[in-house]
Write a protein that holds these residues in place. Sequence first.
Motif, PDB file in Angstrom:
ATOM      1  N   ARG A  44       0.861  -0.980   0.072  1.00 16.62           N
ATOM      2  CA  ARG A  44       0.200  -0.105  -0.083  1.00 16.62           C
ATOM      3  C   ARG A  44       0.750   1.279  -0.106  1.00 16.62           C
ATOM      4  O   ARG A  44       1.104   1.982   1.184  1.00 16.62           O
ATOM      5  CB  ARG A  44      -0.957   0.016   1.241  1.00 16.62           C
ATOM      6  N   GLU A  78       1.641   4.659   2.965  1.00 19.61           N
ATOM      7  CA  GLU A  78       2.989   4.693   3.714  1.00 19.61           C
ATOM      8  C   GLU A  78       3.681   5.786   3.344  1.00 19.61           C
ATOM      9  O   GLU A  78       4.278   6.720   4.343  1.00 19.61           O
ATOM     10  CB  GLU A  78       3.536   3.222   3.124  1.00 19.61           C
ATOM     11  N   GLN A 116       2.180   8.765   5.344  1.00 23.79           N
ATOM     12  CA  GLN A 116       2.543   8.880   6.676  1.00 23.79           C
ATOM     13  C   GLN A 116       3.736   9.115   7.018  1.00 23.79           C
ATOM     14  O   GLN A 116       4.403   9.808   8.111  1.00 23.79           O
ATOM     15  CB  GLN A 116       2.213   7.366   7.219  1.00 23.79           C
ATOM     16  N   ASP A 133      -8.171   5.079  10.847  1.00 24.68           N
ATOM     17  CA  ASP A 133      -8.199   3.886  10.762  1.00 24.68           C
ATOM     18  C   ASP A 133      -9.761   3.276  10.689  1.00 24.68           C
ATOM     19  O   ASP A 133     -10.513   3.470  11.236  1.00 24.68           O
ATOM     20  CB  ASP A 133      -7.660   3.077  11.865  1.00 24.68           C
ATOM     21  N   PRO A 134     -10.001   2.803   9.299  1.00 21.90           N
ATOM     22  CA  PRO A 134     -11.463   2.138   9.105  1.00 21.90           C
ATOM     23  C   PRO A 134     -11.744   0.931   9.813  1.00 21.90           C
ATOM     24  O   PRO A 134     -12.792   0.403   9.703  1.00 21.90           O
ATOM     25  CB  PRO A 134     -11.393   2.133   7.618  1.00 21.90           C
ATOM     26  N   GLY A 135     -10.650   0.261  10.569  1.00 17.28           N
ATOM     27  CA  GLY A 135     -10.835  -0.928  11.087  1.00 17.28           C
ATOM     28  C   GLY A 135     -11.023  -2.117   9.732  1.00 17.28           C
ATOM     29  O   GLY A 135     -11.197  -1.784   8.886  1.00 17.28           O
ATOM     30  N   PRO A 136     -10.846  -3.267  10.653  1.00 11.78           N
ATOM     31  CA  PRO A 136     -10.715  -4.625   9.768  1.00 11.78           C
ATOM     32  C   PRO A 136     -12.087  -4.538   8.851  1.00 11.78           C
ATOM     33  O   PRO A 136     -12.268  -5.107   7.701  1.00 11.78           O
ATOM     34  CB  PRO A 136     -10.854  -5.746  10.560  1.00 11.78           C
ATOM     35  N   ARG A 137     -13.213  -4.058   9.355  1.00 13.23           N
ATOM     36  CA  ARG A 137     -14.552  -3.896   8.836  1.00 13.23           C
ATOM     37  C   ARG A 137     -14.434  -3.107   7.528  1.00 13.23           C
ATOM     38  O   ARG A 137     -15.114  -3.455   6.489  1.00 13.23           O
ATOM     39  CB  ARG A 137     -15.525  -3.653   9.684  1.00 13.23           C
ATOM     40  N   ASP A 141     -12.049  -2.425   5.687  1.00 16.52           N
ATOM     41  CA  ASP A 141     -10.937  -2.914   4.986  1.00 16.52           C
ATOM     42  C   ASP A 141     -11.260  -4.017   3.967  1.00 16.52           C
ATOM     43  O   ASP A 141     -10.641  -5.084   4.158  1.00 16.52           O
ATOM     44  CB  ASP A 141      -9.466  -3.347   5.773  1.00 16.52           C
ATOM     45  N   GLU A 151     -20.580   0.934   5.019  1.00 16.75           N
ATOM     46  CA  GLU A 151     -21.150   1.191   6.257  1.00 16.75           C
ATOM     47  C   GLU A 151     -20.231   1.870   7.328  1.00 16.75           C
ATOM     48  O   GLU A 151     -20.764   2.784   7.799  1.00 16.75           O
ATOM     49  CB  GLU A 151     -21.759  -0.241   7.109  1.00 16.75           C
ATOM     50  N   GLU A 171     -17.060 -10.161  11.420  1.00  9.91           N
ATOM     51  CA  GLU A 171     -16.740  -8.858  12.300  1.00  9.91           C
ATOM     52  C   GLU A 171     -17.328  -8.803  13.609  1.00  9.91           C
ATOM     53  O   GLU A 171     -16.764  -8.390  14.603  1.00  9.91           O
ATOM     54  CB  GLU A 171     -16.622  -7.614  11.435  1.00  9.91           C
ATOM     55  N   ARG A 188      -7.733 -11.544   8.288  1.00 11.99           N
ATOM     56  CA  ARG A 188      -8.498 -10.241   7.951  1.00 11.99           C
ATOM     57  C   ARG A 188      -7.851  -9.181   9.042  1.00 11.99           C
ATOM     58  O   ARG A 188      -7.378  -7.988   8.835  1.00 11.99           O
ATOM     59  CB  ARG A 188      -9.791 -10.148   7.927  1.00 11.99           C
ATOM     60  N   HIS A 206      -5.029  -6.374   8.462  1.00 11.34           N
ATOM     61  CA  HIS A 206      -5.476  -5.066   8.828  1.00 11.34           C
ATOM     62  C   HIS A 206      -4.366  -4.285   9.853  1.00 11.34           C
ATOM     63  O   HIS A 206      -3.863  -3.227   9.592  1.00 11.34           O
ATOM     64  CB  HIS A 206      -6.882  -4.965   9.126  1.00 11.34           C
ATOM     65  N   GLN A 245       4.454  -3.888   4.864  1.00 16.58           N
ATOM     66  CA  GLN A 245       4.017  -3.743   3.511  1.00 16.58           C
ATOM     67  C   GLN A 245       3.799  -5.497   2.994  1.00 16.58           C
ATOM     68  O   GLN A 245       4.760  -6.144   3.220  1.00 16.58           O
ATOM     69  CB  GLN A 245       4.726  -3.063   2.209  1.00 16.58           C
TER      70      GLN A 245
END
Lengths: 445, 466
Positions: free
Chosen positions: A339, A343, A346, A355-359, A361, A389, B233, B267, B271, B280
């Motif tokens: 990604r 990187e 940052q 952070d959108p969180g694992p959900r 992503d 969502e 989730e 996941r 993440h 990476q």
Amino acid sequence: MSNRGFAPLLPDACVGCSACVTACPVAAADGTFAGPKVLGPALSRRLPGGWPGEPGLTPEDAEALGASRCLQCHQCDLACPSGLSVSDQVRRAKELAGALPRGAWDRFTGRLLADQERFGRLIAATAGARRLARWLGAGLGHRAESAALKALGLSASRSVPAPVRWNLAGWVAATRDPVAERRRPPVLLYAGCHARFYDPAVGRAAVSVLRRAGYRVIVPAQVCCGAPARSQGVEDLAARAAAANVRLLSHASERLGGDVPIVSPCPSCTLALRRAIPELAPGRTAESLAESTWDLGEFLTSPARPAVAAAARRLPAELARERWVYHAPCHLRALGVGRPFPELLQTLGLGQPLDPGPRGDGCCGMGGPTGLTRDGHPRSLADGAPVLEVYRSLAAEPTGETSEHGRRPVALSDCPACRWQIADASGLPTAHPVEFLAKALERAD
Amino acid sequence: MTATPRERDYDVVVVGAGLAGLVAAARAASEGARVGVVALASGNLGLWSGLVGGRPAGRRPAGTDRALEFFLDYALKAGLPYVGGSPDLRLFSPAGHVVQAVAAPATMAATLPARAARRRTGGDGRPPFETSGAGASGAAATAPAAVVVGFTELGDYPAPFIAETAGQEIGLRVIPRSLSLGPAAGRGQAPHLARLFDDPAWFASFLESASRFVGAEARSAAVVLFPPVLGFERFAENLKALRDALGAPVYELPAVPPSVPGQRFWRFWRHRLEADGRVQLHVGRRVTATRVAGGRCLWVEDGVARYRAAAYVLATGGVAGGGLEVDPGTFFRLSGGPGEGQPGALSGSLSAESGDEAPESRGGPAPAPREPLFGLATHGKGTDWLTWGVRVDGEGRPRPARPGDGRAGSRALANVFAAGWVLGCGRGRPTGAYLSIESGHLAGTLAAGLAGSGPGAAGGGARPDE
């Protein structure tokens, strides 16, 4: 032989572990979709070119198993422990389902949408009429647009890009500095249909950053990469696009001395140039073009990194407060380049990442132009539901000066289709990360 | 003019993104290293039940297992809490057998009813869960110790069979209950069911019918076990809601693939690794070449890009499991007994181009002849390929192969550390998920140390090259 690092087609290596099924965004969202394991390796012997003697799969079979639902996101390929290119096999089933008899108008609109070169030109050609309709009255313009979209089998509730008033290649030619650029290393910008027809701002930002990094940017003659056609199973259009691009890009590269890096801000175009085009237009030329093709983020963080870091030495402080949330497109993942943009941002201390969180992503569900169609739009919202969502809830956070967060975050993504989907579903402002970077570098001057 | 070389520089490059690779990457990144993970896919995580087993008895005194502590900490940070440590957990396997686990996802960490408890409780010979009911002896006689809930649409999860085995294993009454999820379940594929459970509206209706259907018996059961598809989730919220609704401890059972808990792990860890910005992931890339010279690895290559690092972690999976490519003919000879330990057995994905550091020849006419890179060792007497792994020194550094030299005398590669199944397993040695966690943790620690990126030398983010 090197397969350019991408997975081969060896269906017998499938052990039926179902890792591809757990990775598939459509199989999760749609209980009627048979999933990549069944549509790919399991049925591949019955697809055209499969094992002799096996009963052939009919288009009706393929359709009943949901083959046309595949988004060609390639996440199944990344999950396969045997390293199979599952998505290539599913694409053949999808192609078969596409052979089902359809009405003449449906066939026409289907091919039009798969052919982004023609579709983009149509959008560009109607720009004057759309502007006129809008000028005559917002209501009239809206009604006329809806009617046109419906007639083309497109969703009328999608936002339509505003008519573009300028041309990227023309702008690049007009703003270049021939004297200063003479000694600089050349880079070919494969802008992609989205930047050429709908939103040249992404292309301009890419040019701006590449120029600040010391490159001479050329926008060569190019046509659609063929990815939309191929992912819809319209292989002949994709093959034609591939042959044209091989001719145009190799010509542009050779005029500059050969092996000139080809850089694209669009991960789907990059994937097509690297992976699909050498398959569709086999030969040494296509292979060497594939080797020269870079994702823009990959290019900026790898060979161009020192120059980008030098250009970013004096960044304005106000940008450090701007909040962004990054969405990784499926095709960027499929490229295997990591990604690069988040990187880079940052590392340079540009803005504050959320952070959108694992959900949040995962796959946004858009699936390229598929999500623009009347049937595809609601499906795309279902496929991308968990991600969308998260973005909706980010958009619903309190905004304005009184909020502790200040302004609304901007959703950054390399892929135009993902940006389109996130903007439509959440109302968040969206941008290509290179636009964010370009804004920072321009203010640093 | 040649094409611009596609090169990436990291402190640590991890080859492989299965459990061992992800633990090594997390560990090295937490030590301050910039990490690149180059992997074909997510290893066997899609097949993994989520249970961590395989720590040899007495291997670590309680509370000092640093690898496991790191794993539990990072899992919590990733949003996927695990329970474990000491003592070992007793859990049901996907087939209903009782197995020991060092750690398990919090969703699975049930306390199983046991006969031992019955002996402790009293001398009347009746299990505690049958006597400690509502006090009415008539009802208590039929109260089950555990309820195994199955979904009619989930064909891969045979609740009656699991309940029968489980009941025999613990010597108590375990009953199956079958629930239909309705038309929304579609073809009943586990990932689709998990996504259904992530939909709050659908789950609300499920909760209502579930509490009606299994309610009465569940309330008297010691534990109620569901298939592990309670969401990708929202599994924690869903479990809590089920516990409240049923008034009983509710947990997930491990299941056969497609494994939602394995996919959750992939996941959530992926993440967390990517969001931290120090790692990476280059997934979908098959490492096809490497260069070894002077007892060190100089780079690895995937046919497109070249990855350079100060240290490398070899987490490619089992020798015969596809992690390292094994020439089929040689492999059969190897597992046949005579000729075992022949270092020439390995070839393919991690063999080296022969010769010293020569001018780069990517895209050249003929690839250099490939030679086996690592020697093999076995940790067992038999011919079981699981016991075969790369030959390593005390710190997990692979020893290079020398054709015709099967002895463990040659010097190990100074900057390569092996982790996970590529080490092989054997009697008295760690196996399974624990092997991956312990060796991944060690490899990540040593690789980060070698890269000079320990806590003191962390610096600030990726260095923008010179």
